[in-house]
Write an enzyme that holds these catalytic residues in place. Structure first.
Site, PDB file in Angstrom:
ATOM      1  N   SER A 133       0.831  -1.195   0.000  1.00  0.00           N
ATOM      2  CA  SER A 133       0.000   0.000   0.000  1.00  0.00           C
ATOM      3  C   SER A 133       0.868   1.247   0.000  1.00  0.00           C
ATOM      4  CB  SER A 133      -0.925   0.029   1.221  1.00  0.00           C
ATOM      5  OG  SER A 133      -1.691   1.219   1.219  1.00  0.00           O
ATOM      6  N   LYS A 189      -4.272  -6.666   3.742  1.00  0.00           N
ATOM      7  CA  LYS A 189      -4.312  -5.587   2.752  1.00  0.00           C
ATOM      8  C   LYS A 189      -5.758  -5.304   2.332  1.00  0.00           C
ATOM      9  CE  LYS A 189      -2.779  -2.673  -0.389  1.00  0.00           C
ATOM     10  NZ  LYS A 189      -3.812  -2.532  -1.393  1.00  0.00           N
ATOM     11  N   HIS A 192      -7.286  -3.327   5.083  1.00  0.00           N
ATOM     12  CA  HIS A 192      -6.714  -1.973   4.982  1.00  0.00           C
ATOM     13  C   HIS A 192      -7.496  -1.161   3.958  1.00  0.00           C
ATOM     14  CE1 HIS A 192      -4.266   0.884   2.654  1.00  0.00           C
ATOM     15  NE2 HIS A 192      -3.622   1.158   3.768  1.00  0.00           N
ATOM     16  N   ASN A 193      -7.744  -1.741   2.803  1.00  0.00           N
ATOM     17  CA  ASN A 193      -8.467  -1.021   1.758  1.00  0.00           C
ATOM     18  C   ASN A 193      -9.914  -0.752   2.155  1.00  0.00           C
ATOM     19  OD1 ASN A 193      -6.050  -1.383   0.414  1.00  0.00           O
ATOM     20  ND2 ASN A 193      -7.005  -1.958  -1.508  1.00  0.00           N
ATOM     21  N   GLU A 196      -9.821   2.112   4.330  1.00  0.00           N
ATOM     22  CA  GLU A 196      -9.569   3.263   3.449  1.00  0.00           C
ATOM     23  C   GLU A 196     -10.869   3.761   2.813  1.00  0.00           C
ATOM     24  OE1 GLU A 196      -7.739   3.403  -0.970  1.00  0.00           O
ATOM     25  OE2 GLU A 196      -6.360   2.629   0.549  1.00  0.00           O
TER      26      GLU A 196
END
Length: 475
Positions: A133, A189, A192-193, A196
Site C-alpha cells: 500500500s 491488505k 486496509h483497503n 480506506e
C-alpha cells in the site's frame, strides 16, 4: 538482447506497469540487482533504456529471467489480480526449482492466494501474498508492506522488504512485518483497503456538510482541511484533501474538484471486505456504507431524475456560529474515524481466529503508520492501545479512545442531527454512530426478531431467566 548470462539478479519483477516499475527502482536504489520482465517486451526495454546505468537486468523471456537469478530465486509478480496471476504462474512454475520464492504483490483476493499457496507448496515452492500500500509514490520511496505465506519465505525476503519499506517517523521502524500464513498478507491488505473506503467516505461527508450547510467554497475548504491536518486528524488523506481543494482547472480557472463528476469507482477490495465480514460475523457498518455510497454514486442518471421529483426538507441558511459547526464537524469526523477503525480491527481479530492467521493487531497498526494510504498520527494511538492490552477486543474499550469518543459525543450527535434535518446524506457518519450506540447497549431489540423467527419458522430462542432452548406456540 541475450538472455544467457551468469546469474547475478537478487530478485526479479514481472509486470512493469507503474507500480512494478517503481518497486523495481526502489529495490535497485537500495542496492539490489533487479531482473525485469514484461509480457510486452518493448515496455521492458523502454524502461531499462530510460534508466541506463542502474542495476536493472532485462529479460526477454521467463526462462531467461529465471536463468539470471541467484538461488534461491526470488520473484515478485506485479500483474493484474485474477486470471493474469494464474496465467503467469502456469508459465513460470515449471521453470523453478525447489525452494524458490514467488511473491504476489498485487491486490489478489485472499482465497486465491490460499489456493495458489497450497498448489505451489505441493511442488516444493514458497508462495507469498504480499500486500503493498502506498500508491505510485509509496512504491518508489517506501510503501507499507504486508507479507503473508510460509515463514521460510519471510526469512529469505524479510531483509529486502524491510529495506524498501517506508520508515515510521516516530521510531524509524520499517513499515513491514510478517503477517501470517497462507493468504494472511492479502487479507490484511484487503481490510486496509476497506478501512480506506470508510475513511474516504467520512471525509467526503464532512466536506458535504460544510459545503451544503455553510456554503463553504473550495478555498475555504482548503483552509479548513489544512488546519485539521495540523491536529488530531493529521493524515495522508486529510493532507491531500486540502491540496485537492486548492487545485484550479487551467482551462476554466475554477476549482478542479467542482468540475469532477460525482461518480466514484472501485476496484473490488472494499466490496470483498464487506462480503467477508458477513462470512466471519463481524459488523463493519461504516465500511459497508462506504461501499454502498460508491455504488449509489454510480447511479448518476437515476439520481438526476430523482432530484427533480423527490422532495427534501425546506432549509434556510445556517444561522448558527460557523466556526462552532466547523469544529463540531471535525470532532464528529474524528469520532466516526475511531468507530470505523474499531470495526476494521475487530474484523481482523475475528478473521484471525476463523482462518488461523494469528494476527498481531498492534504490529499491523504499526506498519500502517507510514507509507500506506491510511497512514495517520492516529495509528500511533492504536499501536499504543494494543501494546497496553494485546487482548483488546475493541478499540472503543481502550481508555484513551473511550475518553476521546466520550468528549466528542455531543458534537457527533449534533452534526448528524443537523445533516438529517437538512437532507444531507451522511451514511458513514450515521453508521459509525449507530455502531457505537449498538455496541454500548446492554440490550438490543433482537429479542423481538428472535420471537418473530420462532413465530414463523420455529427457530427457537433462549431466555434471560433460565438456561435452555425454547419454542412457543404463538397462536
Amino acid at each position: 538482447m541475450s538472455d544467457t548470462t551468469t546469474p547475478r539478479g537478487d530478485i526479479a519483477v514481472i509486470g512493469l506497469a507503474v507500480m512494478g516499475q517503481n518497486l523495481a527502482l526502489n529495490l535497485e536504489r537500495n542496492g539490489y540487482h533487479v531482473v525485469v520482465h514484461n509480457r510486452t517486451t518493448s515496455k521492458m526495454t523502454d524502461f531499462v533504456a530510460e534508466h541506463t546505468g542502474k542495476n536493472l537486468i532485462p529479460a526477454v523471456t521467463l526462462d531467461g529471467m529465471v536463468a539470471k537469478l541467484v538461488r534461491p530465486r526470488r520473484i515478485l509478480l506485479m500483474v493484474q489480480a485474477g486470471r493474469p496471476v494464474d496465467a503467469v504462474l502456469d508459465s513460470l512454475v515449471p521453470l523453478l526449482d525447489e525452494g524458490d520464492i514467488v511473491m504476489d504483490g498485487g491486490n489478489s483476493y485472499f482465497p486465491d492466494t490460499e489456493r495458489r499457496s497450497r498448489e505451489l507448496t505441493a511442488k516444493g515452492l514458497v508462495y507469498m501474498g504480499v500486500g503493498v500500500s502506498g500508491g505510485e509514490e509509496g512504491a518508489l520511496w517506501g510503501p507499507s508492506i504486508m507479507p503473508g505465506g510460509a515463514p521460510a519465505g519471510w526469512a529469505s525476503v524479510g531483509e529486502m522488504l524491510g529495506a524498501i519499506a517506508a520508515k515510521a517517523d516516530e521510531d524509524g521502524q520499517p513499515c513491514v512485518t510478517y503477517i501470517g500464513p497462507g493468504g494472511a498478507g492479502h487479507y490484511v491488505k484487503m481490510v486496509h483497503n476497506g478501512i480506506e473506503y470508510g475513511d474516504m467516505q467520512l471525509i467526503a461527508e464532512a466536506y458535504d456538510i460544510l459545503q451544503q450547510a455553510l456554503g463553504l467554497q473550495a478555498a475555504d475548504l482548503a483552509d479548513v482541511f489544512t488546519t485539521w491536518n495540523e491536529g488530531e486528524l493529521d493524515s495522508f488523506l486529510i493532507e491531500i484533501t486540502g491540496k485537492i481543494f486548492r487545485r484550479m482547472d487551467e482551462e476554466t480557472g475554477k476549482p478542479l474538484v467542482d468540475l469532477i463528476l460525482d461518480k466514484a469507482k472501485q476496484k473490488g477490495t472494499g466490496k470483498w471486505t464487506s462480503q467477508n465480514a458477513m462470512d466471519v460475523g463481524a459488523p463493519i457498518p461504516t465500511i459497508n456504507s462506504a461501499v454502498t455510497g460508491r455504488i449509489i454514486s454510480a447511479l448518476k442518471d437515476e439520481r438526476m431524475a430523482a432530484s427533480s421529483c423527490l422532495p427534501g426538507p425546506d432549509t434556510r441558511p445556517y444561522a448558527g456560529d460557523h466556526k462552532e459547526l466547523i469544529d463540531a464537524t471535525r470532532d464528529a469526523l474524528y469520532a466516526s474515524k475511531i468507530s470505523a477503525y474499531a470495526q476494521g480491527m475487530a474484523l481482523l481479530r475475528l478473521a484471525s481466529e476463523e482462518y488461523g492467521y494469528d494476527l498481531n493487531l498492534g504490529e499491523i497498526a504499526a506498519i500502517w503508520r507510514a507509507g500506506c494510504i491510511i497512514r495517520a498520527r492516529f495509528l500511533n494511538r492504536i499501536t499504543d492501545a494494543y501494546a497496553k492490552n494485546p487482548a483488546l477486543t475493541n478499540l472503543l474499550l481502550d481508555d484513551d479512545f473511550r475518553a476521546a469518543v466520550t468528549q466528542r459525543l455531543p458534537a457527533w450527535r449534533k452534526v448528524i442531527q443537523l445533516a438529517v434535518a437538512r437532507g444531507i446524506p451522511t451514511p458513514a457518519f450515521c453508521a459509525s454512530l449507530a455502531y457505537y450506540d449498538s455496541y454500548r447497549n446492554a440490550r438490543l431489540p433482537a429479542n423481538l426478531i428472535q420471537a418473530q423467527r420462532d413465530f414463523f419458522g420455529a427457530h427457537t430462542y433462549e431466555r434471560t431467566d433460565r438456561e435452555g432452548i425454547f419454542h412457543s406456540e404463538w397462536e
